[in-house]
Design a protein around this motif. Structure first.
Motif, mmCIF file in Angstrom:
data_model
loop_
_atom_site.group_PDB
_atom_site.id
_atom_site.type_symbol
_atom_site.label_atom_id
_atom_site.label_comp_id
_atom_site.label_asym_id
_atom_site.label_seq_id
_atom_site.Cartn_x
_atom_site.Cartn_y
_atom_site.Cartn_z
ATOM 1 N N SER A 153 -63.244 -13.633 -1.394
ATOM 2 C CA SER A 153 -62.220 -14.582 -1.529
ATOM 3 C C SER A 153 -62.893 -15.728 -2.106
ATOM 4 O O SER A 153 -64.244 -15.647 -2.447
ATOM 5 N N GLU A 154 -62.078 -16.620 -2.568
ATOM 6 C CA GLU A 154 -62.423 -18.044 -3.226
ATOM 7 C C GLU A 154 -63.169 -18.994 -2.126
ATOM 8 O O GLU A 154 -63.529 -19.991 -2.498
ATOM 9 N N SER A 159 -63.768 -18.926 -9.125
ATOM 10 C CA SER A 159 -62.467 -18.819 -9.297
ATOM 11 C C SER A 159 -62.332 -18.179 -10.536
ATOM 12 O O SER A 159 -61.448 -17.091 -10.325
ATOM 13 N N ALA A 160 -62.921 -18.197 -11.483
ATOM 14 C CA ALA A 160 -62.873 -17.144 -12.664
ATOM 15 C C ALA A 160 -62.862 -15.641 -12.247
ATOM 16 O O ALA A 160 -62.246 -14.818 -12.770
ATOM 17 N N LYS A 162 -63.023 -14.392 -9.367
ATOM 18 C CA LYS A 162 -61.937 -14.071 -8.259
ATOM 19 C C LYS A 162 -60.539 -13.683 -9.002
ATOM 20 O O LYS A 162 -60.172 -12.554 -8.718
ATOM 21 N N LYS A 163 -60.266 -14.358 -9.895
ATOM 22 C CA LYS A 163 -59.135 -14.186 -10.701
ATOM 23 C C LYS A 163 -59.122 -13.015 -11.612
ATOM 24 O O LYS A 163 -58.091 -12.449 -11.784
ATOM 25 N N ASP A 165 -60.866 -10.146 -10.966
ATOM 26 C CA ASP A 165 -60.824 -9.294 -10.073
ATOM 27 C C ASP A 165 -59.319 -9.036 -9.602
ATOM 28 O O ASP A 165 -58.956 -7.780 -9.423
ATOM 29 N N VAL A 166 -58.541 -9.977 -9.162
ATOM 30 C CA VAL A 166 -57.368 -9.684 -9.026
ATOM 31 C C VAL A 166 -56.583 -9.275 -10.228
ATOM 32 O O VAL A 166 -55.740 -8.118 -9.761
ATOM 33 N N ALA A 167 -56.969 -9.488 -11.370
ATOM 34 C CA ALA A 167 -56.186 -9.031 -12.470
ATOM 35 C C ALA A 167 -56.523 -7.633 -12.643
ATOM 36 O O ALA A 167 -55.757 -6.788 -12.837
ATOM 37 N N THR A 228 -52.887 -13.151 -2.589
ATOM 38 C CA THR A 228 -54.243 -12.575 -2.829
ATOM 39 C C THR A 228 -55.652 -13.356 -2.238
ATOM 40 O O THR A 228 -56.166 -13.727 -3.271
ATOM 41 N N TYR A 258 -55.713 -7.015 -3.503
ATOM 42 C CA TYR A 258 -55.839 -8.141 -3.078
ATOM 43 C C TYR A 258 -54.747 -8.519 -2.282
ATOM 44 O O TYR A 258 -53.429 -8.183 -2.513
#
Length: 420
Positions: A153-154, A159-160, A162-163, A165-167, A228, A258
């Protein structure tokens, strides 16, 4: 991630030759392929699983099939799920070292993961049916759930990262869609692939006739599909854990995505509750009460350890965008009330997801062996009825349970009820 035309379904006859062409695997197994022992042991719903034994070592080779094995080729399924499982295992290995099998080789084109053979481990669900215990099981699982939730998680990740990885995992479209259908939707109407035990019709009718219940389930589905917070295992239950008397390892994260912090631990808890309710069909009267209480103690230890470890990580390793120290410690504030408030939200979500999983394993496709191994439906139906009605109470009143002790107290009450 590739989907190409070079994929070929492997078999007991061909897997050895294929693995012999991989230096890292051939050297680990030792000898020549014609001397290796091969067995196909996949008893799950989706994949081929081979045990390949050489003179020096043994490995597991897991290959995704282009369809749902439980149903057949009438239900096609993308091979890319192996790609996501590989990446999930890699992240879990870093976040809680030693809790997932070591990966020796990944072949994306063949949707094949070659990994550590766990022995003398057996599937935890089978141990629960057999009445066997695992030392410190709740502590092991609670730490795994806390560490993978926090580090994914964040609260921890930049943040970059995590985002990104979500993508990446957002491409795993087909697998979460199975959960969205089989877990959150199909149990609550007469879906084509549904099945339930004879005698449960009155209980099933009550569930499907409860609009408030279905509304709450859909709210939880909204969280699952849209939130997410962290990387999930996605299918954490007693069939995706292998154990000895003193060790447990987590396998099969191909349902990775996520999602909400409380999803994995909620689904896991549901499967322990189903093991609990099924025990009268598996134990003698002399052994029943003691073993059922042990199962409940695992649930309590899992949540206690989860919360303790999450708080430790919050204090010591919180470095991401969320709840930054500059807003709390940096201004002389105690950060723990914020942590405890988040843990309260996670707990409430976990209870909701738990109740939903208790329903789907009795009403949708892919039931579990805890109940399915009970051949006499006159015995099985009343036990499943307890499980289904408690699941409904959890969904409808998730906010009212203070802690795991209250959850287990309710399970004891339902264990004495004649619902049918």
């Amino acid at each position: 991630m590739l989907e190409d035309n070079s994929y070929k379904t492997l078999s007991v006859e061909t897997i050895g030759v294929h693995l012999s062409e991989i230096d890292a695997v051939r050297s680990r197994l030792g000898g020549n392929a014609d001397g290796w022992s091969v067995r196909e042991v996949g008893d799950g719903n989706l994949n081929l699983v081979f045990i390949v034994e050489g003179p020096d070592d043994t490995v597991i080779a897991k290959q995704a099939l282009p369809y749902v094995r439980l149903v057949g080729d009438s239900w096609p399924l993308p091979l890319y799920r192996a790609f996501y499982e590989y990446h999930a295992l890699s992240r879990q290995a870093a976040r809680d070292p030693g809790l997932v099998p070591e990966i020796y080789h990944f072949d994306e084109a063949q949707a094949l993961i070659v990994m550590e053979f766990l022995s003398p481990h057996v599937i935890l669900r089978r141990k629960l049916i057999a009445g066997e215990k695992v030392v410190d099981l709740g502590a092991i699982l609670g730490r795994f759930c806390a560490r993978t939730a926090f580090y994914g998680s964040e609260l921890y990740m930049q943040s970059a990262d995590k985002k990104a990885d979500v993508a990446l995992f957002a491409g795993n479209v087909a697998i979460p869609a199975i959960t969205e259908a089989l877990v959150f939707t199909d149990p609550y109407f007469d879906a084509e692939m549904n099945a339930h035990t004879a005698g449960l019709d009155p209980v099933v009718a009550d569930l499907r006739g409860d609009a408030d219940l279905k509304m709450r389930v859909q709210r939880m589905m909204t969280k699952f599909a849209s939130n997410t917070e962290t990387m999930l295992h996605g299918d954490l239950h007693s069939g995706s854990i292998m154990a000895t008397e003193a060790e447990a390892r987590i396998i099969d994260p191909e349902f990775v995505q996520y999602g909400p912090f409380g999803f994995d631990i909620g689904m896991l808890t549901a499967n322990f509750l189903m093991a609990y309710f099924s025990q009268p069909a598996h134990r003698s009267q002399a052994d029943l009460a003691g073993y059922q209480e042990w199962i409940l103690s695992v649930i309590e230890a899992t949540f206690e350890t989860f919360q303790d470890e999450f708080r430790r990580l919050w204090r010591d390793e919180r470095q991401g965008m969320l709840y930054p120290q500059v807003l709390f410690e940096g201004q002389g504030h105690d950060p723990m009330p914020a942590c405890n408030a988040l843990l309260g939200d996670i707990w409430t979500d976990a209870i909701g997801f738990c109740g939903i999983e208790m329903h789907r394993r009795c009403l949708s496709l892919a039931h579990n062996a805890d109940f399915e191994d009970i051949e006499d439906v006159r015995i099985r139906a009343p036990l499943e009825a307890r499980n289904l009605t408690m699941g409904a109470e959890l969904i409808l009143n998730a906010e009212s349970f203070a802690d795991a002790q209250a959850l287990c107290s309710l399970a004891r009450q339902y264990n004495e009820r004649n619902v049918l």
